[in-house]
Motif scaffolding. Structure first.
Motif, PDB file in Angstrom:
ATOM      1  N   ARG A  75     -30.047 -27.922 -31.276  1.00  0.00           N
ATOM      2  CA  ARG A  75     -30.452 -27.865 -32.670  1.00  0.00           C
ATOM      3  C   ARG A  75     -31.183 -26.583 -33.019  1.00  0.00           C
ATOM      4  O   ARG A  75     -31.002 -26.030 -34.089  1.00  0.00           O
ATOM      5  CB  ARG A  75     -31.335 -29.057 -32.998  1.00  0.00           C
ATOM      6  CG  ARG A  75     -30.568 -30.340 -32.921  1.00  0.00           C
ATOM      7  CD  ARG A  75     -31.360 -31.510 -33.368  1.00  0.00           C
ATOM      8  NE  ARG A  75     -31.883 -31.278 -34.708  1.00  0.00           N
ATOM      9  CZ  ARG A  75     -32.896 -31.953 -35.204  1.00  0.00           C
ATOM     10  NH1 ARG A  75     -33.482 -32.869 -34.493  1.00  0.00           N
ATOM     11  NH2 ARG A  75     -33.331 -31.715 -36.408  1.00  0.00           N
ATOM     12  N   GLU A  76     -32.056 -26.132 -32.140  1.00  0.00           N
ATOM     13  CA  GLU A  76     -32.858 -24.954 -32.432  1.00  0.00           C
ATOM     14  C   GLU A  76     -33.293 -24.352 -31.107  1.00  0.00           C
ATOM     15  O   GLU A  76     -33.732 -25.078 -30.218  1.00  0.00           O
ATOM     16  CB  GLU A  76     -34.083 -25.379 -33.260  1.00  0.00           C
ATOM     17  CG  GLU A  76     -34.922 -24.249 -33.787  1.00  0.00           C
ATOM     18  CD  GLU A  76     -35.965 -24.722 -34.785  1.00  0.00           C
ATOM     19  OE1 GLU A  76     -35.965 -24.198 -35.905  1.00  0.00           O
ATOM     20  OE2 GLU A  76     -36.762 -25.612 -34.449  1.00  0.00           O
ATOM     21  N   GLY A 128     -32.551 -36.394 -35.307  1.00  0.00           N
ATOM     22  CA  GLY A 128     -32.410 -36.044 -36.728  1.00  0.00           C
ATOM     23  C   GLY A 128     -32.062 -37.198 -37.520  1.00  0.00           C
ATOM     24  O   GLY A 128     -31.860 -37.507 -38.513  1.00  0.00           O
TER      25      GLY A 128
END
Length: 170
Positions: A24-25, A170
């Motif tokens: 995701r990051e 998420g």
């Protein structure tokens, strides 16, 4: 024969790209976002997968930047979040864990999203990071923050000069 090797190399490259896309990051992206609000020192721990991201950063200072509104109560935080997309809570004597419970009681979707981010991020933490995160959650001196755009829960432990950033699936 050469075509088979090229084909296998292409499949391996596609598989690697797919796995990388699931993160995701990365650390640099998380740091860049967090540095808008917190004075970060070195990274103490970082792990990212498709289902979680956990970062632990040493603090270079304990001031919170102006772009992160600091509130003094759960109702104030719940007022600020939809208006600014992020908010921090520094309630005298209230540990972040207790604040998360109150947030879930006051505004279930927001509070549960925050709790879920912290819980899911634990699967990205090693034993040391998870233990330190738990201590920070239980510290009445720690600050709780949330960025609703990225779904990141942050806990600033001023006693230990650490900032925890947790993202779930998420």
């Amino acid at each position: 024969m050469g075509t088979g090797l090229a084909s296998n190399a292409m499949l391996a490259a596609v598989a690697l790209a797919a796995l990388t896309a699931c993160v995701r990051e990365d650390e640099a992206e998380m740091r860049a976002r967090l540095e808008q609000w917190f004075a970060l020192g070195e990274t103490a721990y970082f792990q990212a997968r498709g289902d979680c991201v956990a970062g632990v950063f040493r603090l270079a200072g304990t001031d919170v930047g102006a772009a992160m509104p600091v509130t003094g109560s759960v109702p104030e935080m719940l007022w600020a979040l939809p208006r600014q997309g992020r908010a921090a809570l520094r309630a005298e004597g209230m540990a972040p864990d207790a604040a998360l419970v109150e947030l879930a009681n006051e505004a279930r979707p927001t509070g549960m999203a925050m709790r879920r981010a912290g819980l899911e991020a634990r699967s990205c933490m090693d034993d040391g990071a998870e233990g330190a995160f738990r201590r920070a959650l239980l510290s009445p001196d720690a600050l709780l923050a949330y960025d609703s755009e990225s779904g990141t829960v942050m806990v600033m432990d001023t006693r230990r000069d650490l900032l925890f950033a947790a993202m779930g699936e998420g």
